[in-house]
Design an enzyme around this catalytic site. Structure first.
Site, mmCIF file in Angstrom:
data_model
loop_
_atom_site.group_PDB
_atom_site.id
_atom_site.type_symbol
_atom_site.label_atom_id
_atom_site.label_comp_id
_atom_site.label_asym_id
_atom_site.label_seq_id
_atom_site.Cartn_x
_atom_site.Cartn_y
_atom_site.Cartn_z
ATOM 1 N N GLY A 132 0.791 -1.227 0.000
ATOM 2 C CA GLY A 132 0.000 0.000 0.000
ATOM 3 C C GLY A 132 0.820 1.272 0.000
ATOM 4 O O GLY A 132 1.396 1.653 1.031
ATOM 5 N N THR A 134 -0.185 3.949 -2.855
ATOM 6 C CA THR A 134 -1.084 4.891 -3.538
ATOM 7 C C THR A 134 -2.316 5.238 -2.695
ATOM 8 O O THR A 134 -2.875 4.388 -2.008
ATOM 9 C CB THR A 134 -1.543 4.281 -4.878
ATOM 10 O OG1 THR A 134 -0.397 3.992 -5.656
ATOM 11 C CG2 THR A 134 -2.451 5.220 -5.647
ATOM 12 N N GLU A 135 -2.729 6.508 -2.784
ATOM 13 C CA GLU A 135 -3.967 6.963 -2.133
ATOM 14 C C GLU A 135 -4.835 7.694 -3.157
ATOM 15 O O GLU A 135 -4.393 7.967 -4.278
ATOM 16 C CB GLU A 135 -3.632 7.883 -0.954
ATOM 17 C CG GLU A 135 -2.836 7.181 0.138
ATOM 18 C CD GLU A 135 -2.572 8.062 1.355
ATOM 19 O OE1 GLU A 135 -3.060 9.216 1.377
ATOM 20 O OE2 GLU A 135 -1.867 7.592 2.270
ATOM 21 N N GLY A 139 -1.332 9.769 -6.390
ATOM 22 C CA GLY A 139 -0.915 8.681 -7.267
ATOM 23 C C GLY A 139 0.571 8.817 -7.524
ATOM 24 O O GLY A 139 1.403 8.317 -6.792
ATOM 25 N N THR A 166 -3.558 -3.958 -5.194
ATOM 26 C CA THR A 166 -3.709 -5.342 -5.644
ATOM 27 C C THR A 166 -3.818 -6.242 -4.419
ATOM 28 O O THR A 166 -2.987 -6.152 -3.514
ATOM 29 C CB THR A 166 -2.509 -5.754 -6.518
ATOM 30 O OG1 THR A 166 -2.360 -4.806 -7.570
ATOM 31 C CG2 THR A 166 -2.712 -7.134 -7.111
ATOM 32 N N GLY A 347 -9.256 -8.036 -37.588
ATOM 33 C CA GLY A 347 -10.436 -7.377 -38.150
ATOM 34 C C GLY A 347 -11.605 -7.400 -37.172
ATOM 35 O O GLY A 347 -11.424 -7.272 -35.963
ATOM 36 N N GLY A 348 -12.800 -7.628 -37.702
ATOM 37 C CA GLY A 348 -13.998 -7.641 -36.850
ATOM 38 C C GLY A 348 -13.932 -8.691 -35.761
ATOM 39 O O GLY A 348 -14.439 -8.481 -34.644
ATOM 40 N N GLU A 371 2.721 1.103 -11.291
ATOM 41 C CA GLU A 371 4.111 1.173 -10.819
ATOM 42 C C GLU A 371 4.888 2.291 -11.500
ATOM 43 O O GLU A 371 6.057 2.158 -11.850
ATOM 44 C CB GLU A 371 4.804 -0.187 -10.970
ATOM 45 C CG GLU A 371 4.105 -1.235 -10.099
ATOM 46 C CD GLU A 371 4.924 -2.479 -9.877
ATOM 47 O OE1 GLU A 371 6.163 -2.399 -9.837
ATOM 48 O OE2 GLU A 371 4.299 -3.546 -9.723
ATOM 49 N N GLU A 375 4.861 8.741 -18.069
ATOM 50 C CA GLU A 375 5.375 10.097 -17.845
ATOM 51 C C GLU A 375 6.346 10.135 -16.665
ATOM 52 O O GLU A 375 7.383 10.813 -16.717
ATOM 53 C CB GLU A 375 4.203 11.062 -17.618
ATOM 54 C CG GLU A 375 3.332 11.289 -18.847
ATOM 55 C CD GLU A 375 2.452 10.094 -19.233
ATOM 56 O OE1 GLU A 375 2.080 9.994 -20.419
ATOM 57 O OE2 GLU A 375 2.133 9.264 -18.353
#
Length: 387
Positions: A132, A134-135, A139, A166, A347-348, A371, A375
């Protein structure tokens, strides 16, 4: 020096690496492939598969044998993640998060008593791990976190929440980074281990995601959660610095995951292009399709070299922050391109769930975000080349 390095470098898998890759391939075919779309549709986190992976040694790949792990290196680790991601990237993602984040944080920064206590359970998948950092409002700006840890005697009291975690619900243990100083101070955060069942430690919202749907992502919530000081990893104030080291290794994981996705998408597109006949011949014989396959194959090779070079440096204990960021950035962007072209070649049919490429297309995008975004990788790389 250069001559010596070049003469001893091998681009072939060793016998051990070949055996490990083959066992991961067989495991994925037997235990994962039959269920891929069912798990994706229902967003099932198949915990029993990770227990089986633990029996195979895939949940403690980098953990030394004395702590119940496989005692392998990063080349073997890349091979395992890649082979599993070729079948189901979401299982590869969970495997990577367990190994390189939670488990590796304790392995890298825990004291001997902490390693003895937690690593055997993690390495065998008796316990599933979460990590843990990230909040909701932090980020990329992890240093601005709001979750706090306050010292009270020989204990710490945690308050706050982490998101995009996760195994946020199913994890038996979490390594959590909390603020113990001022916001924005890189020496104002500390790492702690919190076990499931600790009063005040609960799970919140489970995310409904575009892809990687069999990999559980949820909130961790701390409401006056009290843990002993013996659950602190390293010194007070080292949490953020530790996290950056853990993420360096974690980026190799995402590079490997990206390789698996790209190879899975490429192999599916190659197979389809040979079987699909239009205007009296397989579409692989049309230059428009064959050139797409040529680009995909070349970019996969380039990404593989970058990711394995980062793994080589990590194995050697040499600085690899720049190379890890380069490998992660290039491989993740490459796998998005590969998945996109695989859909186009189909294709489709590529837009339907009857073929595997639509899932690779959805799963691939996370690799450019998790992770450290593309950027952020550019920030890391540019800082390293400009200093």
């Amino acid at each position: 020096m250069v001559t010596e390095t070049m003469s001893t470098t091998s681009f072939d898998y060793s016998e051990t690496q070949q055996m490990v890759a083959e066992s991961a391939r067989e495991f994925a075919e037997q235990h994962i492939r039959p269920h891929v779309m069912d798990w994706d549709e229902s967003q099932t986190f198949p915990i029993e598969v990770f227990k089986k992976a633990g029996e195979m040694g895939f949940m403690g790949v980098l953990v030394p044998v004395q702590y119940g792990g496989s005692g392998l290196g990063y080349h073997e680790y890349i091979a395992i993640i890649e082979e599993i991601a070729k079948v189901d990237p979401s299982i590869g993602l969970s495997l990577a998060a367990h190994n390189s984040l939670c488990t590796n944080h304790i392995l890298s920064f825990g004291n001997e008593a902490q390693k003895q206590k937690w690593l055997p359970k993690l390495a065998t998948a008796e316990w599933i791990g979460a990590w843990g950092l990230t909040e909701h409002n932090t980020g990329s700006d992890a240093g601005g976190m709001s979750t706090t840890a306050t010292k009270k005697g020989d204990t710490w009291v945690l308050n706050g929440a982490k998101n995009f975690i996760t195994h946020g619900r199913s994890g038996d243990i979490a390594v959590v980074v909390a603020r113990t100083g001022e916001k924005g101070d890189s020496r104002g955060m500390t790492s702690f281990v919190v076990e499931r069942g600790t009063p005040g430690f609960t799970s919140g919202k489970k995310e409904d995601k575009l892809g990687m749907r069999a990999s559980e992502t949820a909130e961790l919530v701390f409401d006056n959660c009290t843990i002993p000081d013996s659950h602190r990893l390293g010194e007070v104030g080292e949490g953020f610095v530790q996290s950056m080291v853990v993420l360096d290794g974690g980026r190799i994981s995402i590079g490997a995951l990206s390789l698996g996705i790209a190879k899975g998408a490429y192999e599916a597109a190659l197979k389809y292009s040979k079987e699909r006949v239009q205007f009296g011949k397989p579409i692989s014989e049309f230059q428009g399709i064959s050139f797409k396959l040529a680009d995909m194959a070349t970019e996969i090779e380039a990404a593989e070299l970058l990711v394995h070079k980062a793994g080589f440096l990590k194995n050697e204990g040499r600085p690899m922050t720049k190379m890890g960021a380069m490998g992660k950035m290039y491989a993740s962007e490459m796998c998005v391109r590969a998945a996109n072209e695989a859909v186009q070649i189909h294709g489709g049919y590529g837009y339907t769930k009857d073929f595997p490429v639509e899932k690779f297309y959805r799963d691939a995008k996370l690799c450019t975000i998790g992770e450290g975004t593309t950027e952020i990788q550019k920030v890391v790389i540019s800082k390293n080349i400009l200093k």
